[in-house]
Design a protein around this motif. Structure first.
Motif, PDB file in Angstrom:
ATOM      1  N   LEU A  98       0.826  -1.209   0.000  1.00 28.74           N
ATOM      2  CA  LEU A  98       0.000   0.000   0.000  1.00 28.74           C
ATOM      3  C   LEU A  98       0.860   1.259   0.000  1.00 28.74           C
ATOM      4  CD1 LEU A  98      -2.755   1.414   0.210  1.00 28.74           C
ATOM      5  CD2 LEU A  98      -2.563   1.187   2.706  1.00 28.74           C
ATOM      6  N   VAL A  99       1.853   1.291   0.862  1.00 29.20           N
ATOM      7  CA  VAL A  99       2.698   2.483   0.956  1.00 29.20           C
ATOM      8  C   VAL A  99       3.548   2.637  -0.304  1.00 29.20           C
ATOM      9  CG1 VAL A  99       4.535   3.603   2.284  1.00 29.20           C
ATOM     10  CG2 VAL A  99       2.649   2.490   3.471  1.00 29.20           C
ATOM     11  N   ARG A 100       4.010   1.542  -0.881  1.00 21.92           N
ATOM     12  CA  ARG A 100       4.752   1.647  -2.149  1.00 21.92           C
ATOM     13  C   ARG A 100       3.848   2.187  -3.253  1.00 21.92           C
ATOM     14  NH1 ARG A 100      10.404   0.152  -2.802  1.00 21.92           N
ATOM     15  NH2 ARG A 100       9.923   1.051  -4.797  1.00 21.92           N
ATOM     16  N   ALA A 101       2.570   1.806  -3.252  1.00 23.68           N
ATOM     17  CA  ALA A 101       1.638   2.341  -4.250  1.00 23.68           C
ATOM     18  C   ALA A 101       1.443   3.848  -4.044  1.00 23.68           C
ATOM     19  CB  ALA A 101       0.307   1.607  -4.178  1.00 23.68           C
ATOM     20  N   ILE A 102       1.305   4.270  -2.793  1.00 25.84           N
ATOM     21  CA  ILE A 102       1.192   5.699  -2.498  1.00 25.84           C
ATOM     22  C   ILE A 102       2.462   6.426  -2.960  1.00 25.84           C
ATOM     23  CG2 ILE A 102       1.034   7.407  -0.631  1.00 25.84           C
ATOM     24  CD1 ILE A 102      -0.683   5.266   0.884  1.00 25.84           C
ATOM     25  N   GLU A 103       3.606   5.824  -2.695  1.00 22.31           N
ATOM     26  CA  GLU A 103       4.874   6.381  -3.147  1.00 22.31           C
ATOM     27  C   GLU A 103       4.882   6.544  -4.668  1.00 22.31           C
ATOM     28  OE1 GLU A 103       9.634   5.180  -3.115  1.00 22.31           O
ATOM     29  OE2 GLU A 103       8.148   3.693  -2.538  1.00 22.31           O
ATOM     30  N   GLY A 104       4.352   5.548  -5.371  1.00 21.05           N
ATOM     31  CA  GLY A 104       4.295   5.609  -6.838  1.00 21.05           C
ATOM     32  C   GLY A 104       3.427   6.737  -7.348  1.00 21.05           C
ATOM     33  N   VAL A 105       2.296   6.974  -6.703  1.00 20.49           N
ATOM     34  CA  VAL A 105       1.413   8.079  -7.104  1.00 20.49           C
ATOM     35  C   VAL A 105       2.120   9.416  -6.879  1.00 20.49           C
ATOM     36  CG1 VAL A 105      -0.766   9.270  -6.602  1.00 20.49           C
ATOM     37  CG2 VAL A 105      -0.713   6.764  -6.753  1.00 20.49           C
ATOM     38  N   GLY A 106       2.754   9.569  -5.720  1.00 18.59           N
ATOM     39  CA  GLY A 106       3.501  10.797  -5.456  1.00 18.59           C
ATOM     40  C   GLY A 106       4.638  10.990  -6.435  1.00 18.59           C
ATOM     41  N   GLY A 107       5.346   9.910  -6.732  1.00 13.41           N
ATOM     42  CA  GLY A 107       6.444   9.977  -7.694  1.00 13.41           C
ATOM     43  C   GLY A 107       5.978  10.346  -9.086  1.00 13.41           C
ATOM     44  N   ALA A 108       4.834   9.829  -9.497  1.00  9.60           N
ATOM     45  CA  ALA A 108       4.279  10.183 -10.807  1.00  9.60           C
ATOM     46  C   ALA A 108       3.938  11.663 -10.862  1.00  9.60           C
ATOM     47  CB  ALA A 108       3.046   9.330 -11.108  1.00  9.60           C
ATOM     48  N   ALA A 109       3.349  12.183  -9.793  1.00  5.52           N
ATOM     49  CA  ALA A 109       3.004  13.606  -9.758  1.00  5.52           C
ATOM     50  C   ALA A 109       4.263  14.466  -9.862  1.00  5.52           C
ATOM     51  CB  ALA A 109       2.232  13.929  -8.479  1.00  5.52           C
ATOM     52  N   ILE A 110       5.294  14.071  -9.142  1.00  8.02           N
ATOM     53  CA  ILE A 110       6.549  14.829  -9.190  1.00  8.02           C
ATOM     54  C   ILE A 110       7.131  14.792 -10.599  1.00  8.02           C
ATOM     55  CG2 ILE A 110       8.950  14.851  -8.381  1.00  8.02           C
ATOM     56  CD1 ILE A 110       7.794  13.709  -5.674  1.00  8.02           C
ATOM     57  N   SER A 111       7.203  13.616 -11.189  1.00 11.28           N
ATOM     58  CA  SER A 111       7.815  13.481 -12.512  1.00 11.28           C
ATOM     59  C   SER A 111       7.047  14.227 -13.595  1.00 11.28           C
ATOM     60  CB  SER A 111       7.941  12.002 -12.893  1.00 11.28           C
ATOM     61  OG  SER A 111       8.864  11.372 -12.058  1.00 11.28           O
ATOM     62  N   VAL A 112       5.740  14.027 -13.638  1.00 14.73           N
ATOM     63  CA  VAL A 112       4.930  14.680 -14.669  1.00 14.73           C
ATOM     64  C   VAL A 112       4.994  16.197 -14.518  1.00 14.73           C
ATOM     65  CG1 VAL A 112       2.568  15.026 -15.507  1.00 14.73           C
ATOM     66  CG2 VAL A 112       3.393  12.713 -15.036  1.00 14.73           C
ATOM     67  N   ALA A 113       4.814  16.680 -13.299  1.00 16.77           N
ATOM     68  CA  ALA A 113       4.807  18.124 -13.079  1.00 16.77           C
ATOM     69  C   ALA A 113       6.188  18.738 -13.332  1.00 16.77           C
ATOM     70  CB  ALA A 113       4.339  18.439 -11.663  1.00 16.77           C
ATOM     71  N   ALA A 114       7.240  18.088 -12.851  1.00 18.46           N
ATOM     72  CA  ALA A 114       8.589  18.628 -13.028  1.00 18.46           C
ATOM     73  C   ALA A 114       8.980  18.657 -14.505  1.00 18.46           C
ATOM     74  CB  ALA A 114       9.596  17.814 -12.222  1.00 18.46           C
ATOM     75  N   GLU A 115       8.701  17.597 -15.213  1.00 23.36           N
ATOM     76  CA  GLU A 115       9.030  17.573 -16.638  1.00 23.36           C
ATOM     77  C   GLU A 115       8.229  18.620 -17.401  1.00 23.36           C
ATOM     78  OE1 GLU A 115       8.979  13.574 -18.287  1.00 23.36           O
ATOM     79  OE2 GLU A 115       9.901  12.822 -16.451  1.00 23.36           O
TER      80      GLU A 115
END
Length: 160
Positions: A98-115
């Motif tokens: 569960l926490v790894r999935a939450i981490e993945g959602v946060g990571g996707a937001a960071i990557s998409v927004a930063a790029e």
């Protein structure tokens, strides 16, 4: 150089978030092994993170268009930061997923927004160089994460 502060903020945010990816990966392997889990289970936790990252990328892209990349980047950093802190509290194997999935959602937001921000803030003749700096930030974070994670574990193994 216009937007210099913005680029540094983006690059540092990305490096710190990817440091987190590299930081927790070896710790999860150590902790799950100590709980009697096998390497396949450890691998599945990584799959949970990257599957969530992949599935969240499309709706996060739409949210970035709607609300702007800065808000999505800040939200992603918060979600990602909370997920990293939650790892220290996990006592049951299924919560790692569960926490790894939450981490993945946060990571996707960071990557998409930063790029998106790097692309929008860059002029046509500097975009490639700016994106290479983005990639460098990812690599630095990823490279330093496992070192930091294992050093932290040696200092305090009871709190990954």
């Amino acid at each position: 150089m216009p937007h210099s502060k913005e680029f540094w903020a983006i690059y540092i945010s990305v490096a710190i978030s990817y440091l987190g990816v590299g930081l927790v990966a070896p710790l999860i392997a150590i902790v799950l092994s100590e709980h009697g889990e096998n390497s396949f289970m450890v691998g599945l936790t990584g799959t949970a993170m990257f599957a969530a990252f992949t599935l969240a990328s499309f709706p996060i892209g739409a949210a970035t268009d709607r609300f702007g990349p800065k808000r999505i980047l800040v939200g992603g950093l918060v979600v990602y930061g909370v997920s990293i802190l939650l790892f220290a509290l996990i006592k049951v194997t299924w919560l790692f997923f569960l926490v790894r999935a939450i981490e993945g959602v946060g990571g996707a937001a960071i990557s998409v927004a930063a790029e998106t921000m790097v692309s929008k803030l860059s002029g046509p003749h500097e975009r490639t160089r700016r994106m290479s700096h983005y990639a460098l930030s990812v690599g630095i974070g990823w490279a330093l994460g496992p070192i930091a994670g294992t050093l932290l574990y040696k200092i305090r193994p009871e709190a990954p």
